[in-house]
Design a protein around this motif. Structure first.
Motif, short mmCIF file in Angstrom:
data_model
loop_
_atom_site.label_atom_id
_atom_site.label_comp_id
_atom_site.label_asym_id
_atom_site.label_seq_id
_atom_site.Cartn_x
_atom_site.Cartn_y
_atom_site.Cartn_z
N LEU A 40 35.49 61.00 20.88
CA LEU A 40 36.24 60.92 22.14
C LEU A 40 37.00 62.23 22.31
N PHE A 41 37.25 62.59 23.58
CA PHE A 41 37.99 63.81 23.84
C PHE A 41 39.48 63.51 23.73
N PRO A 42 40.15 64.09 22.73
CA PRO A 42 41.53 63.68 22.45
C PRO A 42 42.51 64.07 23.56
N HIS A 43 42.14 65.04 24.40
CA HIS A 43 43.06 65.49 25.44
C HIS A 43 42.88 64.72 26.73
N ARG A 44 41.96 63.75 26.71
CA ARG A 44 41.72 62.97 27.92
C ARG A 44 42.16 61.53 27.69
N THR A 45 42.65 60.89 28.73
CA THR A 45 43.03 59.49 28.59
C THR A 45 41.76 58.65 28.40
N ILE A 46 41.96 57.37 28.09
CA ILE A 46 40.82 56.47 27.90
C ILE A 46 39.97 56.44 29.18
N ALA A 47 40.63 56.33 30.32
CA ALA A 47 39.89 56.30 31.59
C ALA A 47 39.13 57.61 31.80
N GLU A 48 39.80 58.72 31.49
CA GLU A 48 39.14 60.02 31.68
C GLU A 48 37.98 60.20 30.71
N ASN A 49 38.10 59.61 29.53
CA ASN A 49 36.98 59.65 28.60
C ASN A 49 35.82 58.83 29.14
N ALA A 50 36.14 57.64 29.63
CA ALA A 50 35.07 56.75 30.08
C ALA A 50 34.34 57.33 31.28
N GLU A 51 35.04 58.09 32.09
CA GLU A 51 34.39 58.60 33.31
C GLU A 51 33.77 59.99 33.09
N PHE A 52 33.80 60.47 31.86
CA PHE A 52 33.34 61.85 31.61
C PHE A 52 31.92 62.10 32.13
N GLY A 53 31.02 61.18 31.80
CA GLY A 53 29.63 61.37 32.21
C GLY A 53 29.46 61.41 33.72
N LEU A 54 30.32 60.68 34.42
CA LEU A 54 30.25 60.65 35.88
C LEU A 54 30.89 61.90 36.47
N GLU A 55 31.95 62.33 35.82
CA GLU A 55 32.64 63.55 36.26
C GLU A 55 31.69 64.74 36.18
N VAL A 56 30.91 64.77 35.10
CA VAL A 56 29.95 65.85 34.92
C VAL A 56 28.92 65.87 36.05
N GLN A 57 28.64 64.68 36.60
CA GLN A 57 27.70 64.61 37.72
C GLN A 57 28.38 64.88 39.06
N ASN A 58 29.65 65.27 39.01
CA ASN A 58 30.42 65.57 40.23
C ASN A 58 30.54 64.38 41.18
N ILE A 59 30.58 63.19 40.62
CA ILE A 59 30.82 62.01 41.44
C ILE A 59 32.31 61.98 41.78
N ASP A 60 32.65 61.58 43.00
CA ASP A 60 34.04 61.75 43.39
C ASP A 60 34.98 60.81 42.63
N LYS A 61 36.21 61.23 42.57
CA LYS A 61 37.16 60.69 41.62
C LYS A 61 37.34 59.18 41.74
N GLU A 62 37.42 58.71 42.98
CA GLU A 62 37.69 57.30 43.18
C GLU A 62 36.56 56.43 42.65
N GLU A 63 35.34 56.86 42.97
CA GLU A 63 34.17 56.07 42.58
C GLU A 63 34.00 56.07 41.07
N ARG A 64 34.18 57.26 40.47
CA ARG A 64 33.95 57.30 39.03
C ARG A 64 35.04 56.55 38.28
N ARG A 65 36.25 56.55 38.82
CA ARG A 65 37.31 55.80 38.17
C ARG A 65 37.02 54.30 38.24
N LYS A 66 36.43 53.88 39.37
CA LYS A 66 36.08 52.48 39.54
C LYS A 66 35.02 52.05 38.52
N LYS A 67 34.00 52.89 38.40
CA LYS A 67 32.93 52.58 37.44
C LYS A 67 33.45 52.61 36.01
#
Lengths: 283, 400
Positions: free
Chosen positions: B116-143
Motif C-alpha cells: 500500500l502507498f503509505p502517503h495515501r489514505t485508505i480511500a486514495e489507495n483503493a482508488e489508485f488504479g482508477l486515478e491512473v486511468q484519469n477517471i474523475d474524482k467523484e466517480e473513482r471515490r464512489k467505486k
C-alpha cells in the motif's frame, strides 16, 4: 622531467572560460543586468520596504504554524530578528536573505530534475556522481573567478557561485530518495498500469519527499555558508560586514555580523525542517 | 475458452539469456545451466490455462519460481520466451501502451507485503488504479468506497495504511485490486504475511467474495493447505517447472512424482478428502419389490447385519437390521415397511472426512452418503480410518 612537457591545463581552462564567456555573452549580460536589477528590487524595494515590526510579526506567525503551534521557534525568531535590527544590520540581513533565497531556489530548480534523471538512469548516475563530488570538494573560492569573469561583481556572481556550491545535496538526495522507494511499491504502481510520469508524480516523488527536503535543507545551509565568500566579489549583506571587520581587525563588529548569520541560519534551518513532514507518517 | 492461456513461458535471468534457452530445449537442469552459462533459470517452460471464474493456485516452495511466474503473467518481469494470451492478445509481445491498458482494465495484483502507498489514505489507495486511468474524482471515490465496503473497511477511508493491522491492510490491497473491476486477479502470496488465524479468515472471505464476483484468480502460495482450501485447480512448481496440474483431489490421490508425493504426505487429508472418496457401493433392497425373505437372503450372502432400503428411484427410505428381518420372516410378514428404521445417519457427498469422523464414531450401521435424497454410497468406520492413515488402496478415483 623534460620528456613530457608541462600540460597547459590552466591555459585550457582559461581559454574555455573565455570561449564560454564570448559564446554566451548575451545571456550573461541579461543575467547581470536584468536579473541583477530584479534581485536588487527584491531586496531593497520589497523586503526593506516592509516595516521591520511587520516583517518580524509575519515570520513569527509563520513560525507558529510551521512548528505545529509551539512557541520555541516563535520566541527565537522574534528575539533574534529584533537583535539584528537593534545592531543596525537589518539591511545587511535582508540582502543576505535575498542571496540565500535566490541561490537556494535556483539550486532546487536545477537540482531536483537532475536528481530525478539520475534516479531513472544508471549511466546518468555514474556520470553525475563524480561531477557532484567535484563541485562539492573544489574550494568554493575558485568559483568566484569565473563568476567574476561572467558577471562582473555584485549579487549575481555571488548567486552563481553559491548555486554551483549548493546544488549537489539536492541532486544527491533526490536521487537517493527516489531510489529508496521500495521495489514492491514500484511493482504495485506498474501493476496498475501507471505511465512513467504518473509513477514519478504519484508514487516516487511523494515517497521521496522527506529525503528530498533533507537535501534542500542542506542546500540552503550551504548557500548560507557562501554568504561571506560571495561578499568578497561584492555581494552585499552580512558577509560584507564580516569582511570589513576582518580588514579593519574589529573583533566586536565581526562577531556581531557573525551572530546575524547564525540567527538567520537557525531560523531557516528550523523552518525547512519543520515543513518536512510526510503524509501517513505515524506521529 | 480460457481467460489466461500461458504457453511455454520461460524466464532466464542474466546476460545472454536467449542462449541458455537452448539448454532448456536439451532438457538440462537448473543447476547444469547455472554451471554452464552463469544464468539462473527462473521459470522453465511453464504452460497452463486458467478458465473463467476459476481459482487457479500456483504452489511451490521458495525458489520454485512461482513469484517470478506470476510476474511474467502481467509482465512485471519480461519473459525470455513463451506467450501469455489474455483475450486473444499476447501480453509477452505487446507494446507498452497496450500492456498498460491490460494492467489498468483487465488484471489487478495483490501483493504479499500489501504494497500500500503509505502517503495515501485508505480511500486514495483503493482508488489508485482508477486515478491512473484519469477517471474523475467523484466517480473513482464512489467505486473505491464500494470496493472498500465489500471488504468491510468503509469506515476507515480516511485513515492511513500505517494505522491499520496487517489483515486490514491486505483487505485494502484486495479492495484496491477490485476497484478497477478487472477480469483477472493476480494474488502473490497474498495471505502469507498474516498470522494463521487471520489468514484463514481471509481465505474464507475470499471464497465468499468469489461466490458473488466470479473473478478469474491466479493465486500464488507456498502453503499447501491454503492451496487445497481455496484452489479449484492447483499447479505444483519445483525448480521453475510445473510438475503437476490438477484438482486438489487429483493431486492428493495421484501425485505425479516423488516430489509431489513428498509434498502431500503431511497434508491433513481429513480436510481435503470427502465422503465421495471413501464411500462404497451400497447393497440395497427395494421397498416395493423386496420383502423380508429377499432382504434376509441378500444380507446372508453379503455377510451384513443391516441393509439400506430405497424406492425404485434409489431415494433413501431407511434401513432394516438382520434381527428385525428374521423376526418378520418368522411372523410371515410380506413387507419391510413395518420394520423399517428411518433414523439414518446421512452425510452429503461433499462432506469432508474430518466431519464424518465425528458422526461415525457412535454409529451402529454404516453412514449413508446421499445426493439430492438419493443413496449414493455407504461409509464404514474402517474406510475413514484407512483414509486418514493415508492408505490409498481404499480411495475411490485411484486409477493406478
Amino acid at each position: 622531467m623534460g620528456i613530457i612537457p608541462e600540460i597547459p591545463v590552466a591555459e585550457w581552462i582559461t581559454a574555455a572560460t573565455e570561449g564560454i564567456q564570448e559564446a554566451l555573452a548575451p545571456i550573461f549580460t541579461f543575467l547581470r543586468d536584468d536579473f541583477g536589477d530584479f534581485i536588487e528590487v527584491f531586496a531593497e524595494d520589497w523586503l526593506m520596504g516592509v516595516p521591520i515590526w511587520l516583517f518580524i510579526l509575519v515570520i513569527a506567525v509563520l513560525a507558529f504554524f510551521a512548528t505545529g503551534k509551539k512557541f520555541g521557534l516563535v520566541a527565537f525568531t522574534v528575539l533574534g530578528l529584533w537583535f539584528v535590527a537593534n545592531q543596525g544590520l537589518w539591511e545587511e540581513l535582508m540582502n543576505t536573505f535575498t542571496l540565500v533565497i535566490f541561490a537556494s531556489l535556483i539550486s532546487v530548480i536545477i537540482g531536483v530534475p537532475f536528481g530525478i534523471w539520475m534516479a531513472k538512469s544508471k549511466p546518468v548516475e555514474s556520470i553525475l556522481t563524480p561531477v557532484l563530488d567535484f563541485m562539492q570538494t573544489m574550494p568554493a573560492f575558485v568559483y568566484l573567478i569565473p563568476a567574476v569573469a561572467f558577471f562582473g561583481i555584485g549579487m549575481v556572481p555571488g548567486v552563481f557561485a553559491s548555486v554551483i556550491f549548493a546544488t549537489p545535496p539536492t541532486v544527491r538526495f533526490t536521487n537517493l530518495g527516489i531510489r529508496q522507494v521500495s521495489g514492491e511499491l514500484i511493482e504495485a504502481s506498474d501493476a496498475f498500469g501507471t505511465t512513467g510520469a504518473q509513477k514519478l508524480l504519484k508514487v516516487q516523488l511523494p515517497m521521496a519527499k522527506k529525503t528530498i527536503m533533507a537535501g534542500i535543507n542542506q542546500t540552503v545551509m550551504l548557500a548560507l555558508s557562501m554568504v561571506v565568500i560571495a561578499s568578497m566579489i561584492g555581494a552585499k549583506g552580512l558577509g560584507q560586514s564580516v569582511i570589513t571587520a576582518l580588514q579593519r581587525a574589529q573583533v566586536g563588529p565581526g562577531f556581531v555580523a557573525g551572530f546575524g548569520i547564525v540567527i538567520l541560519a537557525i531560523i531557516i534551518d528550523r523552518f525547512t525542517q519543520n515543513l518536512n513532514t510526510q503524509r501517513g507518517d505515524n506521529p | 475458452m480460457p481467460v489466461i492461456d500461458v504457453k511455454n513461458l520461460s524466464k532466464i535471468f542474466g546476460k545472454n539469456a536467449k542462449k541458455a534457452t537452448k539448454y532448456l530445449d536439451e532438457g538440462l537442469s537448473k543447476e547444469e545451466i547455472l554451471k554452464k552459462t552463469g544464468n539462473t533459470v527462473g521459470v522453465n517452460r511453464a504452460s497452463f490455462s486458467v478458465e473463467e471464474g476459476e481459482i487457479f493456485v500456483i504452489m511451490g516452495l521458495s525458489g520454485s519460481g512461482k513469484s517470478t511466474l506470476v510476474r511474467l503473467v502481467n509482465r512485471l518481469i519480461e519473459p525470455t520466451e513463451g506467450s501469455v494470451i489474455v483475450d486473444g492478445q499476447d501480453l509477452a509481445k505487446m507494446d507498452q501502451k497496450s500492456l498498460r491498458e491490460v494492467r489498468r482494465k483487465k488484471m489487478s495484483m495483490v501483493f504479499q507485503r500489501f504494497a500500500l502507498f503509505p502517503h495515501r489514505t485508505i480511500a486514495e489507495n483503493a482508488e489508485f488504479g482508477l486515478e491512473v486511468q484519469n477517471i474523475d474524482k467523484e466517480e473513482r471515490r464512489k467505486k473505491a468506497a464500494e470496493s472498500l465496503e465489500m471488504v468491510g473497511l468503509k469506515d476507515y477511508m480516511h485513515q492511513f495504511p500505517g494505522q491499520l493491522s496487517g489483515g486490514m491492510q491486505q483487505r485494502v490491497g484486495l479492495a484496491r485490486a477490485l476497484a478497477n473491476d478487472p477480469e483477472v486477479l493476480l494474488m502473490d502470496e497474498a495471505f502469507s504475511a498474516l498470522d494463521p488465524l487471520i489468514r484463514k479468515d481471509m481465505q474464507d472471505e475470499l471464497l465468499e467474495l468469489q461466490q458473488s464476483m466470479k473473478k478469474t484468480i491466479l493465486f500464488i502460495t507456498h502453503d499447501l493447505d491454503e492451496a487445497l482450501r481455496i484452489g479449484d485447480r492447483i499447479a505444483l512448481m519445483n525448480d521453475g517447472k510445473i510438475v503437476q496440474i490438477g484438482t486438489p483431489e487429483e493431486i492428493l490421490i495421484n501425485p505425479a512424482n516423488d516430489y509431489v508425493e513428498r509434498f502431500v504426505e503431511d497434508v491433513d487429508r481429513s480436510k481435503v478428502l470427502t465422503a465421495e472418496h471413501i464411500m462404497k457401493r451400497p447393497e440395497t433392497v427395494d421397498i416395493e419389490k423386496h420383502g423380508p425373505r429377499a432382504a434376509l437372503e441378500r444380507m446372508r450372502k453379503e455377510g451384513l447385519s443391516s441393509i439400506y432400503v430405497t424406492d425404485a428411484k434409489r431415494n433413501l427410505e431407511g434401513y432394516v437390521t438382520a434381527d428385525d428381518v428374521s423376526a418378520a420372516v418368522k411372523n410371515d410378514e410380506n413387507s419391510l415397511k413395518n420394520i423399517l428404521r428411518t433414523e439414518v445417519l446421512q452425510v452429503d457427498k461433499g462432506t469432508p472426512i474430518h466431519d464424518i469422523f465425528a458422526v461415525i464414531h457412535d454409529a451402529t450401521v454404516p453412514v449413508a452418503v446421499v445426493e439430492d435424497g438419493k443413496l449414493k454410497g455407504i461409509i464404514v468406520r474402517g474406510a475413514v480410518i484407512a483414509a486418514l492413515s493415508g492408505s490409498e488402496v481404499s480411495l475411490n478415483g485411484d486409477h493406478s
